[in-house]
Design a protein around this motif. Structure first.
Motif, PDB file in Angstrom:
ATOM      1  N   MET A 133      -5.718  17.746 -21.911  1.00  0.00           N
ATOM      2  CA  MET A 133      -4.533  17.129 -21.336  1.00  0.00           C
ATOM      3  C   MET A 133      -3.980  17.962 -20.186  1.00  0.00           C
ATOM      4  SD  MET A 133      -0.909  16.204 -23.196  1.00  0.00           S
ATOM      5  CE  MET A 133      -0.460  17.947 -23.369  1.00  0.00           C
ATOM      6  N   GLU A 134      -3.969  19.284 -20.345  1.00  0.00           N
ATOM      7  CA  GLU A 134      -3.396  20.155 -19.315  1.00  0.00           C
ATOM      8  C   GLU A 134      -4.165  20.042 -18.002  1.00  0.00           C
ATOM      9  OE1 GLU A 134      -2.156  21.330 -23.257  1.00  0.00           O
ATOM     10  OE2 GLU A 134      -4.175  21.084 -22.403  1.00  0.00           O
ATOM     11  N   VAL A 135      -5.477  20.023 -18.091  1.00  0.00           N
ATOM     12  CA  VAL A 135      -6.303  19.859 -16.890  1.00  0.00           C
ATOM     13  C   VAL A 135      -6.063  18.489 -16.268  1.00  0.00           C
ATOM     14  CG1 VAL A 135      -8.665  19.727 -16.012  1.00  0.00           C
ATOM     15  CG2 VAL A 135      -8.056  21.479 -17.687  1.00  0.00           C
ATOM     16  N   ALA A 136      -5.987  17.462 -17.114  1.00  0.00           N
ATOM     17  CA  ALA A 136      -5.765  16.107 -16.611  1.00  0.00           C
ATOM     18  C   ALA A 136      -4.437  15.991 -15.874  1.00  0.00           C
ATOM     19  CB  ALA A 136      -5.823  15.103 -17.766  1.00  0.00           C
ATOM     20  N   LEU A 137      -3.391  16.646 -16.387  1.00  0.00           N
ATOM     21  CA  LEU A 137      -2.087  16.599 -15.717  1.00  0.00           C
ATOM     22  C   LEU A 137      -2.163  17.205 -14.320  1.00  0.00           C
ATOM     23  CD1 LEU A 137       0.330  17.554 -18.645  1.00  0.00           C
ATOM     24  CD2 LEU A 137       0.226  15.368 -17.448  1.00  0.00           C
ATOM     25  N   GLY A 138      -2.825  18.350 -14.196  1.00  0.00           N
ATOM     26  CA  GLY A 138      -2.969  18.951 -12.877  1.00  0.00           C
ATOM     27  C   GLY A 138      -3.769  18.088 -11.931  1.00  0.00           C
ATOM     28  N   LEU A 139      -4.835  17.474 -12.446  1.00  0.00           N
ATOM     29  CA  LEU A 139      -5.666  16.607 -11.608  1.00  0.00           C
ATOM     30  C   LEU A 139      -4.940  15.326 -11.227  1.00  0.00           C
ATOM     31  CD1 LEU A 139      -9.120  17.065 -13.368  1.00  0.00           C
ATOM     32  CD2 LEU A 139      -8.466  17.882 -11.099  1.00  0.00           C
ATOM     33  N   ARG A 140      -4.048  14.854 -12.097  1.00  0.00           N
ATOM     34  CA  ARG A 140      -3.267  13.659 -11.748  1.00  0.00           C
ATOM     35  C   ARG A 140      -2.329  13.955 -10.569  1.00  0.00           C
ATOM     36  NH1 ARG A 140      -3.337   8.322 -12.647  1.00  0.00           N
ATOM     37  NH2 ARG A 140      -1.227   8.156 -13.496  1.00  0.00           N
ATOM     38  N   VAL A 141      -1.772  15.170 -10.523  1.00  0.00           N
ATOM     39  CA  VAL A 141      -0.947  15.529  -9.367  1.00  0.00           C
ATOM     40  C   VAL A 141      -1.797  15.512  -8.098  1.00  0.00           C
ATOM     41  CG1 VAL A 141       0.444  17.337  -8.296  1.00  0.00           C
ATOM     42  CG2 VAL A 141       0.649  16.910 -10.752  1.00  0.00           C
ATOM     43  N   LEU A 142      -2.979  16.128  -8.151  1.00  0.00           N
ATOM     44  CA  LEU A 142      -3.868  16.146  -6.983  1.00  0.00           C
ATOM     45  C   LEU A 142      -4.315  14.742  -6.612  1.00  0.00           C
ATOM     46  CD1 LEU A 142      -6.107  19.258  -7.807  1.00  0.00           C
ATOM     47  CD2 LEU A 142      -4.191  19.110  -6.188  1.00  0.00           C
ATOM     48  N   GLN A 143      -4.573  13.915  -7.623  1.00  0.00           N
ATOM     49  CA  GLN A 143      -4.951  12.531  -7.350  1.00  0.00           C
ATOM     50  C   GLN A 143      -3.835  11.808  -6.595  1.00  0.00           C
ATOM     51  OE1 GLN A 143      -4.874   9.876 -10.660  1.00  0.00           O
ATOM     52  NE2 GLN A 143      -6.400   8.463  -9.819  1.00  0.00           N
ATOM     53  N   GLY A 144      -2.586  12.002  -7.034  1.00  0.00           N
ATOM     54  CA  GLY A 144      -1.459  11.364  -6.361  1.00  0.00           C
ATOM     55  C   GLY A 144      -1.339  11.798  -4.916  1.00  0.00           C
ATOM     56  N   VAL A 145      -1.520  13.101  -4.655  1.00  0.00           N
ATOM     57  CA  VAL A 145      -1.443  13.612  -3.280  1.00  0.00           C
ATOM     58  C   VAL A 145      -2.529  12.979  -2.414  1.00  0.00           C
ATOM     59  CG1 VAL A 145      -1.707  15.673  -1.843  1.00  0.00           C
ATOM     60  CG2 VAL A 145      -0.376  15.791  -3.964  1.00  0.00           C
ATOM     61  N   ALA A 146      -3.761  12.903  -2.934  1.00  0.00           N
ATOM     62  CA  ALA A 146      -4.870  12.339  -2.160  1.00  0.00           C
ATOM     63  C   ALA A 146      -4.664  10.853  -1.888  1.00  0.00           C
ATOM     64  CB  ALA A 146      -6.189  12.567  -2.901  1.00  0.00           C
ATOM     65  N   VAL A 147      -4.249  10.115  -2.901  1.00  0.00           N
ATOM     66  CA  VAL A 147      -4.052   8.669  -2.748  1.00  0.00           C
ATOM     67  C   VAL A 147      -2.936   8.379  -1.747  1.00  0.00           C
ATOM     68  CG1 VAL A 147      -3.332   6.575  -3.973  1.00  0.00           C
ATOM     69  CG2 VAL A 147      -4.974   8.113  -5.032  1.00  0.00           C
ATOM     70  N   ALA A 148      -1.934   9.270  -1.677  1.00  0.00           N
ATOM     71  CA  ALA A 148      -0.784   9.050  -0.803  1.00  0.00           C
ATOM     72  C   ALA A 148      -1.121   9.112   0.675  1.00  0.00           C
ATOM     73  CB  ALA A 148       0.304  10.072  -1.122  1.00  0.00           C
ATOM     74  N   ILE A 149      -2.311   9.543   1.032  1.00  0.00           N
ATOM     75  CA  ILE A 149      -2.685   9.580   2.451  1.00  0.00           C
ATOM     76  C   ILE A 149      -2.743   8.175   3.030  1.00  0.00           C
ATOM     77  CG2 ILE A 149      -4.516  10.236   4.086  1.00  0.00           C
ATOM     78  CD1 ILE A 149      -5.256  12.518   2.229  1.00  0.00           C
ATOM     79  N   PHE A 150      -3.139   7.201   2.210  1.00  0.00           N
ATOM     80  CA  PHE A 150      -3.382   5.853   2.724  1.00  0.00           C
ATOM     81  C   PHE A 150      -2.122   5.087   3.129  1.00  0.00           C
ATOM     82  CE2 PHE A 150      -3.623   1.282   1.852  1.00  0.00           C
ATOM     83  CZ  PHE A 150      -4.528   0.885   2.828  1.00  0.00           C
ATOM     84  N   PRO A 151      -1.076   4.950   2.279  1.00  0.00           N
ATOM     85  CA  PRO A 151       0.009   4.008   2.600  1.00  0.00           C
ATOM     86  C   PRO A 151       0.702   4.224   3.940  1.00  0.00           C
ATOM     87  CG  PRO A 151       0.095   4.608   0.286  1.00  0.00           C
ATOM     88  CD  PRO A 151      -0.921   5.516   0.919  1.00  0.00           C
TER      89      PRO A 151
END
Length: 389
Positions: A104-122
């Protein structure tokens, strides 16, 4: 600060751009909601509670909102197509890594990075259509793409709920990674080359636009009104969930026709000035929610009133975005980044707002009042308007 030469490109293919951008918008915002139906499966695998795993939603939201502020100005400097061409592969990689998380701890950190990467598009995509299309087609495009961001709240949860039994939660994230890779190919194929960029100054200079934009009351007040849009939208559906409403899936889906209809009628609605459209939408949205609180209708009546409310949300968001983009001048990317940040800041506050009210009817009155305050902020903003620097 770098200045990009922005010119209208009549050769932009509207239909292809809308399909690619809208599907990518659904994928992008859908990652915020996708995890909600998966919490029990993830909790069972990691031996924790579903309530504790609700941070999986928040972690993505934090990265998503922060990413808007990071990458919006960069698209002004380096170009919309360049940023999208970097962001979508990174989103695919980060999403795949979430699927491979050992804890879970690794997933939480990766979810933050995922959000940052996805935010490039909008912000890059919304700025692209704002400067590449004429006014009539621009409004249709912005409305359609914004409706994709909104529709993701329903579509992602329905898809996850339907497919988790077959693919599992890891399989759903891997499938999302593949779809991000596909959207990269599609967007790179349809987006026109970026105009020449005159680079100058340090990288830090691209962020100086933020305080300058926020010092302008005609923009700052619109950002305040923007927070109310998804803030009320998420609070409505969170309130339905917390209140144990019957036919919840049907009530969620009741707004989808509005998200389809509004872009179709936008060529006619675009004849109304953007600020006036926003004020009308805010007022009608407030009236529909107040009517829900006053009448406490059954499932059918509630579904119809929610359809009206969702139509106003689908109309008000692109109307405010159009006005902001028009006032921002060369800082369009930064201005749109602040718009999307405000939009999803409201979305992150929505569940807490819903939980703060004792019952659903009172919540509806409170949200109706918030929408009227949003209308007041937009109306007041018009008194400070001046030409973009």
């Amino acid at each position: 600060m770098a200045v990009s030469v922005t010119t209208t490109a009549p050769s932009v293919h509207l239909a292809k751009t809308l399909v690619a951008f809208t599907l990518t918008a659904i994928m992008s915002s859908g990652q915020l909601y996708l995890v909600i139906p998966l919490l029990h499966d993830m909790a069972g695998e990691w031996g924790t509670s579903a309530a504790g795993l609700s941070w999986m939603v928040t972690a993505f939201g934090v990265g998503y909102a922060a990413g808007f502020l990071i990458f919006g100005p960069l698209s002004d400097r380096y170009g919309r197509r360049r940023l999208v061409s970097i962001g979508l592969p990174l989103a695919a990689l980060a999403t795949a890594l979430v699927a491979l998380s050992p804890s879970m701890e690794v997933a939480l950190g990766l979810r933050v990075l995922q959000g940052v990467a996805v935010a490039i598009f909008p912000p890059a995509a919304l700025s692209y259509v704002a400067e590449r299309l004429d006014s009539r087609r621009r409004m249709v495009a912005i409305t359609t793409i914004t409706s994709g961001f909104l529709a993701a709240a329903v579509l992602a949860q329905v898809a996850a709920q339907s497919l988790v039994g077959t693919l599992g939660w890891r399989g759903l994230f891997l499938a999302s990674a593949v779809l991000f890779a596909a959207t990269f190919v599609a967007n790179r194929a349809i987006m026109r080359q970026d105009p020449p960029v005159l680079a100058g100054g340090s990288l830090a200079t691209v962020y100086r636009a933020y305080p300058a934009l926020l010092r302008r009351p005609e923009l700052a007040l619109r950002y305040v009104g923007t927070v109310v849009i998804l803030g009320s939208f998420v609070a409505v559906y969170a309130g339905l969930q917390l209140g144990g409403a019957d036919n919840l899936l049907a009530l969620r889906a009741s707004g989808l026709p509005s998200m389809i209809v509004i872009p179709l009628v936008m060529p006619w609605l675009a004849r109304i000035p953007a600020t006036r459209r926003a004020l009308l939408a805010f007022t009608l949205g407030a009236a529909s929610l107040a009517l829900v609180g006053l009448t406490s209708p059954g499932s059918l009546g509630l579904g119809l009133l929610l359809a009206v409310y969702v139509a106003t949300i689908a109309l008000v968001a692109p109307s405010i975005n159009e006005a902001i983009a028009g006032l921002a001048g060369q800082a369009r990317g930064a201005a749109v980044a602040l718009f999307t940040f405000s939009l999803f800041l409201g979305a992150s506050l929505g569940p807490q707002v819903a939980a703060a009210f004792p019952d659903f009817s009172t919540l509806m009155y409170g949200l109706a009042g918030a929408l009227l305050l949003g209308a007041i902020a937009i109306h007041t903003a018009t008194r400070f308007e001046r030409p973009a620097p």
